[in-house]
Design a protein around this motif. Structure first.
Motif, PDB file in Angstrom:
ATOM      1  N   GLU A 138       0.858  -1.173   0.000  1.00 42.22           N
ATOM      2  CA  GLU A 138       0.000   0.000   0.000  1.00 42.22           C
ATOM      3  C   GLU A 138       0.900   1.231   0.000  1.00 42.22           C
ATOM      4  N   ARG A 139       0.682   2.135  -0.923  1.00 42.77           N
ATOM      5  CA  ARG A 139       1.467   3.368  -0.980  1.00 42.77           C
ATOM      6  C   ARG A 139       0.816   4.383  -0.049  1.00 42.77           C
ATOM      7  N   VAL A 140       1.508   4.792   0.968  1.00 41.81           N
ATOM      8  CA  VAL A 140       1.007   5.780   1.929  1.00 41.81           C
ATOM      9  C   VAL A 140       2.020   6.913   2.012  1.00 41.81           C
ATOM     10  N   PRO A 141       1.643   8.065   2.584  1.00 41.48           N
ATOM     11  CA  PRO A 141       2.577   9.205   2.632  1.00 41.48           C
ATOM     12  C   PRO A 141       3.898   8.880   3.314  1.00 41.48           C
ATOM     13  N   SER A 142       3.879   7.983   4.296  1.00 40.50           N
ATOM     14  CA  SER A 142       5.116   7.680   5.017  1.00 40.50           C
ATOM     15  C   SER A 142       5.981   6.648   4.310  1.00 40.50           C
ATOM     16  N   GLY A 143       5.454   5.982   3.269  1.00 39.76           N
ATOM     17  CA  GLY A 143       6.248   4.979   2.575  1.00 39.76           C
ATOM     18  C   GLY A 143       5.405   3.851   2.034  1.00 39.76           C
ATOM     19  N   TYR A 144       5.938   2.640   2.117  1.00 37.53           N
ATOM     20  CA  TYR A 144       5.289   1.454   1.567  1.00 37.53           C
ATOM     21  C   TYR A 144       4.955   0.493   2.698  1.00 37.53           C
ATOM     22  N   LEU A 145       3.666   0.105   2.801  1.00 35.18           N
ATOM     23  CA  LEU A 145       3.208  -0.851   3.809  1.00 35.18           C
ATOM     24  C   LEU A 145       2.787  -2.142   3.123  1.00 35.18           C
ATOM     25  N   LEU A 146       3.101  -3.263   3.722  1.00 36.73           N
ATOM     26  CA  LEU A 146       2.733  -4.547   3.141  1.00 36.73           C
ATOM     27  C   LEU A 146       1.231  -4.765   3.190  1.00 36.73           C
ATOM     28  N   THR A 147       0.675  -5.254   2.097  1.00 38.52           N
ATOM     29  CA  THR A 147      -0.713  -5.709   2.073  1.00 38.52           C
ATOM     30  C   THR A 147      -0.759  -7.124   2.657  1.00 38.52           C
ATOM     31  N   GLY A 175       1.225  -9.142   0.542  1.00 39.90           N
ATOM     32  CA  GLY A 175       2.633  -8.836   0.753  1.00 39.90           C
ATOM     33  C   GLY A 175       3.191  -9.525   1.985  1.00 39.90           C
ATOM     34  N   GLU A 176       2.385  -9.627   3.038  1.00 43.62           N
ATOM     35  CA  GLU A 176       2.823 -10.324   4.249  1.00 43.62           C
ATOM     36  C   GLU A 176       3.121 -11.786   3.939  1.00 43.62           C
ATOM     37  N   GLU A 177       2.232 -12.423   3.161  1.00 46.86           N
ATOM     38  CA  GLU A 177       2.468 -13.821   2.790  1.00 46.86           C
ATOM     39  C   GLU A 177       3.707 -13.953   1.915  1.00 46.86           C
TER      40      GLU A 177
END
Length: 303
Positions: free
Chosen positions: A54-63, A66-68
């Motif tokens: 997930e593209r968020v203002p602070s960077g990239y977070l795993l969906t 993505g976790e799997e």
């Protein structure tokens, strides 16, 4: 084979972003530019047909996907590293690269003279030294050999104790001239922060209630501050005794002493260049036992 290599390279890029949380952080890890990471992540997601971040203002977070993927990628990373270690462990050449990780004070004041002689004896071996207070992961081949201080090396590594660093209290001559008669408790002290928790704890036991006026996360920085006349510092004799600007003020309890370990991974210990380095450095440091343990300090000024 080419497809497998490309797939692993995609996973490397993915893991770098997952670990750092930003494209710029991943680019630094991988040694590429920001746009390359952006392009590779997008292409990897397109090929899989799923969003990994997930593209968020602070960077990239795993969906969730993505976790799997991260769990699977970590398993692949460990398998690739294990294969590399086993193959490299069969290398009988006394040539090639050798990466050493150690802390700053050893890289600055202890290792250089020995590495110079090692290069003379083994000119085909290219040396790379990574200076870090954090322990690099030898299992993942971030380094081949580690020279570390501490009394309990990681169980996952093999090696030997190659010396013992004895500590004493040191100060610059100019500082001593300014404070000739002060009791230890009333001196300005240079201490250590949480990155050297063991030394900080031992100092608190040595002088209860005394708060250092200056704290650092590096023994090399503490030594530099002491040489500049900032105050007194607990320093390793094997290094401080060789500096003409410093005077040994008093000894410290044996609890300050730390073992010096030379470590590698089990799969690499029979690699010829690593074996040669381990044997060479162990013998060199054994010959400096008196220096490391603080015996006959004046005899080492010209070593």
């Amino acid at each position: 084979m080419n497809a497998q290599a490309e797939n692993w390279d995609d996973l490397r890029v993915f893991l770098a972003v997952a670990r750092s949380g930003t494209l710029s952080g991943a680019a630094r890890i991988l040694g590429v530019n920001h746009s390359t990471v952006f392009r590779r992540v997008g292409a990897f997601e397109d090929a899989l047909g799923v969003r990994l971040f997930e593209r968020v203002p602070s960077g990239y977070l795993l969906t969730p996907a993505g976790e799997e993927m991260r769990e699977a990628a970590l398993r692949v990373e460990e398998e690739v590293a294990a294969i590399g270690r086993k193959v490299r462990g069969q290398d009988l050449r006394l040539s090639g690269s050798l990466r050493i990780t150690t802390i700053d004070m050893l890289a600055l004041w202890l290792l250089p003279r020995h590495l110079t002689r090692f290069r003379t004896d083994y000119p085909g071996i290219e040396l790379e030294v990574s200076v870090s207070n954090a322990a690099l992961n030898l299992t993942k081949r971030e380094a081949d050999v580690a020279l570390r201080i501490g009394n309990s090396p990681p169980e996952t590594l093999v090696g030997r104790r190659v010396g013992r660093l004895v500590f004493a209290v040191y100060g610059a001559r100019e500082y001593r001239l300014r404070r000739p008669d002060a009791e230890l408790e009333s001196h300005d002290w240079i201490g250590f922060d949480s990155e050297h928790a063991a030394l900080a704890r031992r100092f608190a036991e040595f002088l209860p209630g005394v708060q250092p006026a200056y704290r650092v996360n590096s023994v090399a920085a503490a030594m530099g501050a002491a040489m500049a006349g900032m105050g007194l510092a607990p320093l390793p004799c094997g290094i401080a005794d060789r500096e003409e600007k410093l005077e040994r003020i008093c000894d410290l309890p044996a609890s300050f002493s730390l073992d010096l370990w030379l470590l590698t991974h089990e799969d690499l210990r029979r690699t010829a260049r690593i074996r040669a380095f381990l044997d060479f450095v162990a013998e060199a440091l054994a010959g400096e036992a008196e220096l490391l343990e603080g015996r006959k300090p004046e005899a080492w000024r010209e070593v």
